[in-house]
Enzyme design. Sequence first.
Site, mmCIF file in Angstrom:
data_model
loop_
_atom_site.group_PDB
_atom_site.id
_atom_site.type_symbol
_atom_site.label_atom_id
_atom_site.label_comp_id
_atom_site.label_asym_id
_atom_site.label_seq_id
_atom_site.Cartn_x
_atom_site.Cartn_y
_atom_site.Cartn_z
ATOM 1 N N GLY A 120 0.829 -1.209 0.000
ATOM 2 C CA GLY A 120 0.000 0.000 0.000
ATOM 3 C C GLY A 120 0.857 1.249 0.000
ATOM 4 O O GLY A 120 0.662 2.167 -0.815
ATOM 5 N N GLU A 172 -2.692 -7.023 1.719
ATOM 6 C CA GLU A 172 -1.852 -7.255 2.901
ATOM 7 C C GLU A 172 -2.538 -6.728 4.164
ATOM 8 O O GLU A 172 -1.936 -6.692 5.229
ATOM 9 C CB GLU A 172 -0.487 -6.588 2.730
ATOM 10 C CG GLU A 172 0.391 -7.302 1.714
ATOM 11 C CD GLU A 172 1.789 -6.733 1.642
ATOM 12 O OE1 GLU A 172 2.730 -7.532 1.498
ATOM 13 O OE2 GLU A 172 1.955 -5.499 1.712
ATOM 14 N N THR A 195 0.636 -8.955 -15.040
ATOM 15 C CA THR A 195 2.054 -8.593 -15.152
ATOM 16 C C THR A 195 2.890 -9.876 -15.229
ATOM 17 O O THR A 195 2.663 -10.821 -14.467
ATOM 18 C CB THR A 195 2.509 -7.729 -13.957
ATOM 19 O OG1 THR A 195 2.334 -8.472 -12.745
ATOM 20 C CG2 THR A 195 1.705 -6.436 -13.864
ATOM 21 N N ASP A 205 4.219 -2.991 -7.576
ATOM 22 C CA ASP A 205 3.573 -1.825 -6.943
ATOM 23 C C ASP A 205 3.794 -0.578 -7.803
ATOM 24 O O ASP A 205 2.884 0.242 -7.970
ATOM 25 C CB ASP A 205 4.144 -1.586 -5.540
ATOM 26 C CG ASP A 205 3.916 -2.784 -4.637
ATOM 27 O OD1 ASP A 205 2.886 -3.460 -4.796
ATOM 28 O OD2 ASP A 205 4.790 -3.062 -3.785
ATOM 29 N N ARG A 238 17.260 -0.342 -9.339
ATOM 30 C CA ARG A 238 17.819 0.122 -8.056
ATOM 31 C C ARG A 238 17.393 -0.823 -6.936
ATOM 32 O O ARG A 238 16.327 -1.428 -6.996
ATOM 33 C CB ARG A 238 17.319 1.530 -7.745
ATOM 34 C CG ARG A 238 17.834 2.552 -8.733
ATOM 35 C CD ARG A 238 17.571 3.960 -8.259
ATOM 36 N NE ARG A 238 16.234 4.399 -8.554
ATOM 37 C CZ ARG A 238 15.924 5.342 -9.458
ATOM 38 N NH1 ARG A 238 16.872 5.922 -10.165
ATOM 39 N NH2 ARG A 238 14.684 5.703 -9.646
HETATM 40 O O1 RIB Z 1 5.534 -5.572 -3.081
HETATM 41 C C1 RIB Z 1 6.708 -5.394 -2.324
HETATM 42 C C2 RIB Z 1 6.355 -5.257 -0.869
HETATM 43 O O2 RIB Z 1 5.855 -6.486 -0.389
HETATM 44 C C3 RIB Z 1 7.528 -4.935 0.016
HETATM 45 O O3 RIB Z 1 7.702 -3.544 0.163
HETATM 46 C C4 RIB Z 1 7.198 -5.637 1.321
HETATM 47 O O4 RIB Z 1 7.013 -4.783 2.399
HETATM 48 C C5 RIB Z 1 5.958 -6.462 1.022
HETATM 49 O O5 RIB Z 1 4.824 -5.855 1.484
#
Ligand code: RIB
Length: 315
Positions: free
Chosen positions: A48, A147, A227, A259, A292
């Site tokens: 998030g 999550e 993806t 993300d 990175r």
């Molecule tokens: O998608 C990557 C994320 O998954 C990481 O930042 C980690 O915290 C998990 O939530």
Amino acid sequence: MSQDQRKQKRICIVGSANVDLTFRTPRLPVPGETLAGQSLHQCMGGKGANQAVVAARLGADVTFIARVGNDGFGTQAIKAYTAEGINTSFIQQDDEEPTGTAVILVDDDAENCIIVIAGANDRLAPDDVRAASSVIEQSDVVLCQLETPVETTIEAFRLAREANKVTVLTPAPANSVNSELLALCDVCVPNATEISAIVHQPISAEADAIRATELLRGRGVNRVALTMGGDGVLVLDESGPTHVPATKVEAVDTTGAGDAFTAALAVSLADGLGLVDAARFAVQVAAISVTRIGTQTSFPSLEELNNWDRRKVNR
Ligand code: RIB
């Protein structure tokens, strides 16, 4: 699209906030093995929060609804989001549970594995979302992941649908996906593992991927952007499947690339782009992020993106 135009678009993100501890290692260990790592990186993460940071860096007006612990990491996280220009008024500091933590192993081939201790993320409740209903009503896009408890995500999407807003879902982790959630989802952005788990269809060829996205649409989702890492993105919308190639780069760490992609997609949809064009923009953002180490440390700004010379990497 200029930064000013993007600023007008509002994205509300409901989801997880973690602190990420990334261990660089030559290869991933096998059970029972002790391995000497190369380096340790700490940064803010959580699907998030990652999406909120990406959307803000791309110029969107972002509100993030989340729970962190009433601890040092929680305070540090809120400070970091505020510095990104994110509206943090709806982030609670929880007295019962600590800030979520992720341990991430990344090897020399940029493969990763992640363990998350949810902590305060597990206590993000439908009431927290209802308290921010006016923000949802004023947003262009509401973006969620899994999550945090699924009933909280469902409540966010229910409020968004009532207000006629676009809902975008990262179905990760996929184990809590249910039919009620999918029916509230305008755009679903799974990876291959997640879509396989949701539609019970293994993916080993392009035809399998197309079939899986069709099955997902059959579960109530309007449009799908699957993806596939270096193999690009398969978009399925009303006009059928379209393959969007990935931008080729030297990957160092792919953590958080999903993300970056999804948040960039959401910003582009809010800007009025169609799903295929939004995916073409979003693959560029994801491509920069994998060059990175870390998650929030790897996401580009709109300025960097505009100055990025794709010809140098798109060989
Ligand atoms: O998608 C990557 C994320 O998954 C990481 O930042 C980690 O915290 C998990 O939530």
